[in-house]
Write an enzyme that holds these catalytic residues in place. Structure first.
Site, PDB file in Angstrom:
ATOM      1  N   ARG A 191      35.562   0.747  51.546  1.00 16.08           N
ATOM      2  CA  ARG A 191      36.678   0.765  50.734  1.00 16.08           C
ATOM      3  C   ARG A 191      37.884   1.208  51.524  1.00 16.08           C
ATOM      4  NH1 ARG A 191      33.561  -1.534  48.893  1.00 16.08           N
ATOM      5  NH2 ARG A 191      32.467  -1.281  46.884  1.00 16.08           N
ATOM      6  N   SER A 245      37.469   0.593  38.599  1.00 19.01           N
ATOM      7  CA  SER A 245      37.172   2.072  38.905  1.00 19.01           C
ATOM      8  C   SER A 245      38.467   2.718  39.103  1.00 19.01           C
ATOM      9  CB  SER A 245      36.266   2.127  39.985  1.00 19.01           C
ATOM     10  OG  SER A 245      35.168   1.267  40.108  1.00 19.01           O
ATOM     11  N   GLU A 298      41.385   6.318  42.605  1.00 20.16           N
ATOM     12  CA  GLU A 298      40.929   5.169  43.462  1.00 20.16           C
ATOM     13  C   GLU A 298      42.165   4.207  43.556  1.00 20.16           C
ATOM     14  OE1 GLU A 298      37.367   2.851  43.804  1.00 20.16           O
ATOM     15  OE2 GLU A 298      38.577   1.023  43.971  1.00 20.16           O
TER      16      GLU A 298
HETATM   17  C1  LIG Z   1      38.315  -4.973  36.247  1.00 17.82           C
HETATM   18  C2  LIG Z   1      38.488  -4.555  37.646  1.00 17.82           C
HETATM   19  C3  LIG Z   1      37.200  -4.914  38.603  1.00 17.82           C
HETATM   20  C4  LIG Z   1      37.238  -4.332  39.768  1.00 17.82           C
HETATM   21  N1  LIG Z   1      36.267  -4.530  40.650  1.00 17.82           N
HETATM   22  C5  LIG Z   1      36.384  -4.250  42.044  1.00 17.82           C
HETATM   23  C6  LIG Z   1      35.107  -4.155  42.758  1.00 17.82           C
HETATM   24  O1  LIG Z   1      33.996  -4.577  42.280  1.00 17.82           O
HETATM   25  N2  LIG Z   1      35.402  -4.096  44.004  1.00 17.82           N
HETATM   26  C7  LIG Z   1      36.316  -3.613  44.686  1.00 17.82           C
HETATM   27  O2  LIG Z   1      36.443  -3.521  45.959  1.00 17.82           O
HETATM   28  N3  LIG Z   1      37.573  -3.567  43.973  1.00 17.82           N
HETATM   29  C8  LIG Z   1      37.539  -4.026  42.609  1.00 17.82           C
HETATM   30  N4  LIG Z   1      38.699  -4.000  41.772  1.00 17.82           N
HETATM   31  C9  LIG Z   1      39.871  -3.462  42.530  1.00 17.82           C
HETATM   32  C10 LIG Z   1      40.907  -4.909  42.717  1.00 17.82           C
HETATM   33  O3  LIG Z   1      40.661  -5.960  41.960  1.00 17.82           O
HETATM   34  C11 LIG Z   1      40.822  -5.209  44.328  1.00 17.82           C
HETATM   35  O4  LIG Z   1      41.029  -3.842  45.275  1.00 17.82           O
HETATM   36  C12 LIG Z   1      41.902  -6.439  44.640  1.00 17.82           C
HETATM   37  O5  LIG Z   1      41.307  -6.840  45.975  1.00 17.82           O
HETATM   38  C13 LIG Z   1      43.153  -5.998  44.838  1.00 17.82           C
HETATM   39  O6  LIG Z   1      43.817  -7.292  44.725  1.00 17.82           O
HETATM   40  P1  LIG Z   1      45.336  -7.248  44.276  1.00 17.82           P
HETATM   41  O7  LIG Z   1      45.809  -8.785  44.783  1.00 17.82           O
HETATM   42  O8  LIG Z   1      45.332  -7.205  42.899  1.00 17.82           O
HETATM   43  O9  LIG Z   1      46.275  -6.210  44.963  1.00 17.82           O
HETATM   44  P2  LIG Z   1      47.076  -5.361  44.602  1.00 17.82           P
HETATM   45  O10 LIG Z   1      46.805  -4.463  43.605  1.00 17.82           O
HETATM   46  O11 LIG Z   1      48.405  -6.260  44.346  1.00 17.82           O
HETATM   47  O12 LIG Z   1      47.548  -4.438  45.758  1.00 17.82           O
HETATM   48  C14 LIG Z   1      46.538  -3.557  46.290  1.00 17.82           C
HETATM   49  C15 LIG Z   1      46.985  -2.921  47.660  1.00 17.82           C
HETATM   50  O13 LIG Z   1      46.971  -4.078  48.468  1.00 17.82           O
HETATM   51  C16 LIG Z   1      48.087  -3.837  49.222  1.00 17.82           C
HETATM   52  N5  LIG Z   1      48.443  -5.617  49.490  1.00 17.82           N
HETATM   53  C17 LIG Z   1      48.179  -6.564  48.577  1.00 17.82           C
HETATM   54  N6  LIG Z   1      48.163  -7.727  49.179  1.00 17.82           N
HETATM   55  C18 LIG Z   1      48.698  -7.430  50.453  1.00 17.82           C
HETATM   56  C19 LIG Z   1      48.964  -8.475  51.635  1.00 17.82           C
HETATM   57  N7  LIG Z   1      48.860  -9.694  51.486  1.00 17.82           N
HETATM   58  N8  LIG Z   1      49.150  -7.855  52.755  1.00 17.82           N
HETATM   59  C20 LIG Z   1      49.255  -6.461  52.857  1.00 17.82           C
HETATM   60  N9  LIG Z   1      48.917  -5.487  51.836  1.00 17.82           N
HETATM   61  C21 LIG Z   1      48.749  -6.115  50.678  1.00 17.82           C
HETATM   62  C22 LIG Z   1      49.240  -3.479  48.271  1.00 17.82           C
HETATM   63  O14 LIG Z   1      50.417  -3.163  48.896  1.00 17.82           O
HETATM   64  C23 LIG Z   1      48.599  -2.359  47.718  1.00 17.82           C
HETATM   65  O15 LIG Z   1      48.570  -1.394  48.575  1.00 17.82           O
HETATM   66  C24 LIG Z   1      38.587  -4.066  40.510  1.00 17.82           C
HETATM   67  C25 LIG Z   1      39.930  -4.074  39.770  1.00 17.82           C
HETATM   68  C26 LIG Z   1      39.632  -4.245  38.268  1.00 17.82           C
HETATM   69  C27 LIG Z   1      40.801  -4.413  37.379  1.00 17.82           C
END
Ligand SMILES: Cc1cc2nc3c(=O)[nH]c(=O)nc-3n(C[C@H](O)[C@H](O)[C@H](O)COP(=O)(O)OP(=O)(O)OC[C@H]3O[C@@H](n4cnc5c(N)ncnc54)[C@H](O)[C@@H]3O)c2cc1C
Length: 338
Positions: free
Chosen positions: A164, A238, A334
């Protein structure tokens, strides 16, 4: 490029909380991204790249420019009898990509089905589920380097992937904006062993043919039975990291709680399940301050009717205090707090 001002971040975070972004822009091309960065530089504003907002909690808005990633693209750039190499725009909704690769009969990300958010955010915390991690199939990624003000290619080995985590995860290291990721996926079907709860589902439904599609279907079924859909129920998955404690601390607790879920770590410590701790502390289903702990999964905090970050912060503190009082363990959040 259309820059909006004083935008509520509630609509850009799956927890549906947050103050105002001073400025916000959605970018769909690399040119728009460069323009947005120039604009922020000119106005001396800090930048925040956002995908689907499914792994961030906004405390009090963002006094800078939020760039929302809408960079699309899906291109097979190389293929042979064993594998296909695919370049994916960072703003693509991640699960659309998983679906598309699975439909093409490719294996490698089917266990990462239904993870919310964008493709470009998957390397940030090296997303993982059911024993798979994005780092296993990632070849390289394209970034905008805020230090050199150029687009560049980073290879997997440059990214310091671990559980992670990666070089992109630390807020101090917001040097790179990911604009595309390149994955190498296999044409061979997925092979067992599978994670216990996945295997349990497969056995229960007598699924013995393992294809990217049967594994994706199983993952979706298992996930939807345990996790709320953030489109309908505001949450960020989480909410706490699984804490790592010393062997002595663990042994003391284990005498009292022999069912305590735990795993040894490579550096000689013990990782314990944060969800188990919350559940044992009697907090599953607990509700207060407009927040609640999801009944089917104690690690998920749901925003029922919280009015502001202060509500979430108070609720979070109550959970931390109770778990600390019962087990002497301090839980850590997290999702990134911004
Ligand atoms: C119901 C649920 C289930 C989930 N299950 C999992 C799981 O099983 N495993 C897991 O690992 N995670 C899980 N997650 C967490 C999350 O979905 C992941 O971490 C996902 O990859 C985040 O994507 P996002 O586009 O929403 O990122 P955001 O929330 O928009 O951003 C997260 C971080 O990444 C940075 N970021 C985003 N895009 C970029 C980019 N293009 N370049 C540089 N930095 C960037 C942001 O600045 C921030 O720091 C879950 C979340 C939810 C709500």
């Amino acid at each position: 490029m259309h820059i909006l001002t004083d935008v509520s971040l509630k609509h850009y975070s799956t927890m549906r909380l947050g103050g105002l972004a001073k400025a916000l822009v959605e970018v769909s091309t690399k040119e728009e991204l460069s323009e947005a960065i120039e604009w922020a530089d000119k106005h001396a504003m800090p930048l925040l790249m956002l995908g689907g907002g499914s792994n961030v909690i906004f405390s009090d808005g963002f006094n800078g420019l939020v760039i929302v990633n809408r960079l699309n693209g899906y291109e097979v750039i190389a293929e042979d009898t064993k594998s296909a190499t695919i370049k994916i725009g960072a703003g693509e909704p991640w699960d659309h990509i998983v679906k598309q690769t699975v439909q093409a009969g490719l294996s490698g990300i089917e266990k990462l089905s239904l993870i919310p958010g964008t493709a470009g955010a998957t390397p940030v915390q090296n997303v993982g589920a059911y024993g798979a991690e994005i780092a296993e199939v990632l070849l390289e990624l394209e970034v905008y380097d805020l230090k050199t003000h150029n687009f560049a290619i980073l290879h997997k080995d440059d990214c310091q992937f671990s559980y992670r985590s990666s070089i992109f995860k630390s807020p101090k290291n917001r040097r790179y904006i990911i604009t595309s990721i390149t994955l190498r996926l296999s044409k061979r079907p997925p092979e067992p062993p599978f994670y216990d709860n996945l295997q349990y589902y497969l056995d229960k439904h007598q699924i013995t043919t393992y294809t990217p599609q049967t594994i994706r279907d199983a993952v979706i079924a298992v996930r939807t039975s345990r996790l709320p859909d953030p489109e309908l129920t505001p949450n960020t998955g989480s909410f706490f990291k699984n804490p790592v404690i010393s062997v002595d601390h663990f042994n003391n607790l284990y005498q009292q709680y022999p069912t305590m879920a735990h795993w040894p770590t490579k550096d000689g410590h013990i990782k314990v399940a944060a969800g188990w701790l919350i559940e044992q502390a009697g907090l599953k289903g607990y509700q207060a301050h407009g927040m609640k702990i999801y009944e089917k999964h104690a690690l998920v905090l749901v925003n029922d009717s919280a009015k502001s970050y202060a509500d979430l912060a108070t609720f979070r503190q109550e959970i931390i205090e109770k778990v600390k009082a019962d087990f002497g363990i301090i839980l850590e959040q997290e999702p990134e707090l911004i």
